[in-house]
Write a protein that holds these residues in place. Structure first.
Motif, mmCIF file in Angstrom:
data_model
loop_
_atom_site.group_PDB
_atom_site.id
_atom_site.type_symbol
_atom_site.label_atom_id
_atom_site.label_comp_id
_atom_site.label_asym_id
_atom_site.label_seq_id
_atom_site.Cartn_x
_atom_site.Cartn_y
_atom_site.Cartn_z
ATOM 1 N N GLY A 137 2.589 -3.059 -1.555
ATOM 2 C CA GLY A 137 2.808 -3.155 -2.994
ATOM 3 C C GLY A 137 4.266 -2.931 -3.366
ATOM 4 N N GLN A 138 4.912 -1.935 -2.722
ATOM 5 C CA GLN A 138 6.320 -1.696 -2.993
ATOM 6 C C GLN A 138 7.177 -2.870 -2.540
ATOM 7 O OE1 GLN A 138 7.158 1.999 -1.032
ATOM 8 N NE2 GLN A 138 6.181 3.261 -2.619
ATOM 9 N N ALA A 139 6.853 -3.442 -1.364
ATOM 10 C CA ALA A 139 7.611 -4.600 -0.886
ATOM 11 C C ALA A 139 7.448 -5.780 -1.824
ATOM 12 C CB ALA A 139 7.141 -4.965 0.527
ATOM 13 N N ALA A 140 6.240 -5.973 -2.346
ATOM 14 C CA ALA A 140 6.017 -7.087 -3.278
ATOM 15 C C ALA A 140 6.828 -6.889 -4.556
ATOM 16 C CB ALA A 140 4.527 -7.195 -3.603
ATOM 17 N N GLN A 141 6.909 -5.640 -5.036
ATOM 18 C CA GLN A 141 7.712 -5.375 -6.224
ATOM 19 C C GLN A 141 9.181 -5.645 -5.961
ATOM 20 O OE1 GLN A 141 6.830 -1.378 -7.414
ATOM 21 N NE2 GLN A 141 4.775 -1.863 -8.153
#
Length: 208
Positions: A137-141
């Motif tokens: 999720g952090q990488a996608a953000q």
């Protein structure tokens, strides 16, 4: 009159006995369980007997070997769970649950003893899937933010290039007019030729 008074007394005693039976018949909550246990919070859940006229609950929470208690009460609800907050890590707590009806409260449930985990245990208890999903999720953000920045930069560059092309076209269109103006100015400033030599020669020949 004596018979009527005796009947009224029996009716009053019957109502009192019915109310006491209703209050005493309210069972204590069952299967009290602690879930979602973390360092500073937990969730307590329970069940009630079917048919009990429950309209709310009351929870007592206290540290083990400490007299001070926290009392939580809520009415007009059918929920069977409650969040416990502001807990201290690596600490033992005791919890009792009571059901509330229009006639009063039930006996307390059996005490439930639980210990909150340490901070290190809390981090270690996270499953790899949970950590991986959080990282994803952090990488996608981050990727979404990078894409937005790239798009904004491309739009700015496109605007700069379009402005440059427009200025170039304007300058190119003005060059023929500038050349015509220069040619006109040069022709006006040039000195015309005078055929004086021929006139002088003709005069000298007449003198001789």
């Amino acid at each position: 009159m004596g018979g009527k008074g005796f009947a009224a007394t029996l009716l009053f005693l019957g109502c009192v006995s019915v109310s006491s039976v209703d209050a005493d018949s309210l069972s204590a909550p069952l299967n009290v369980t602690i879930k979602t246990l973390e360092g500073n919070s937990a969730v307590v859940t329970w069940e009630i007997l079917e048919g009990d006229p429950v309209i709310g609950f009351a929870i007592t929470q206290q540290k083990k070997d400490v007299r001070m208690m926290r009392f939580i009460q809520e009415v007009n609800t059918t929920t069977r769970s409650c969040a416990l907050w502001d807990l201290e890590a690596d600490t033992e707590y005791i919890v009792h649950v009571q059901s509330i009806s229009m006639s009063g409260t039930s006996p307390p449930s059996d005490p439930v003893l639980f210990r909150t985990p340490k901070e290190s245990e809390k981090l270690a208890s996270k499953s790899p899937d949970e950590v991986t999903m959080k990282e994803v999720g952090q990488a996608a953000q981050l990727r979404a933010g990078e894409l937005i920045i790239i798009v904004v930069v491309l739009i700015m560059w496109a605007g700069v290039i379009a402005l440059f092309c427009r200025q170039y076209d304007i300058i190119k269109d003005n060059e023929p007019n500038n050349n015509k103006d220069k040619a006109k100015n040069s022709s006006e400033c040039s000195t015309p030729e005078h055929p004086t030599g021929g006139l002088l020669r003709s005069k000298s020949s007449e003198t001789y």
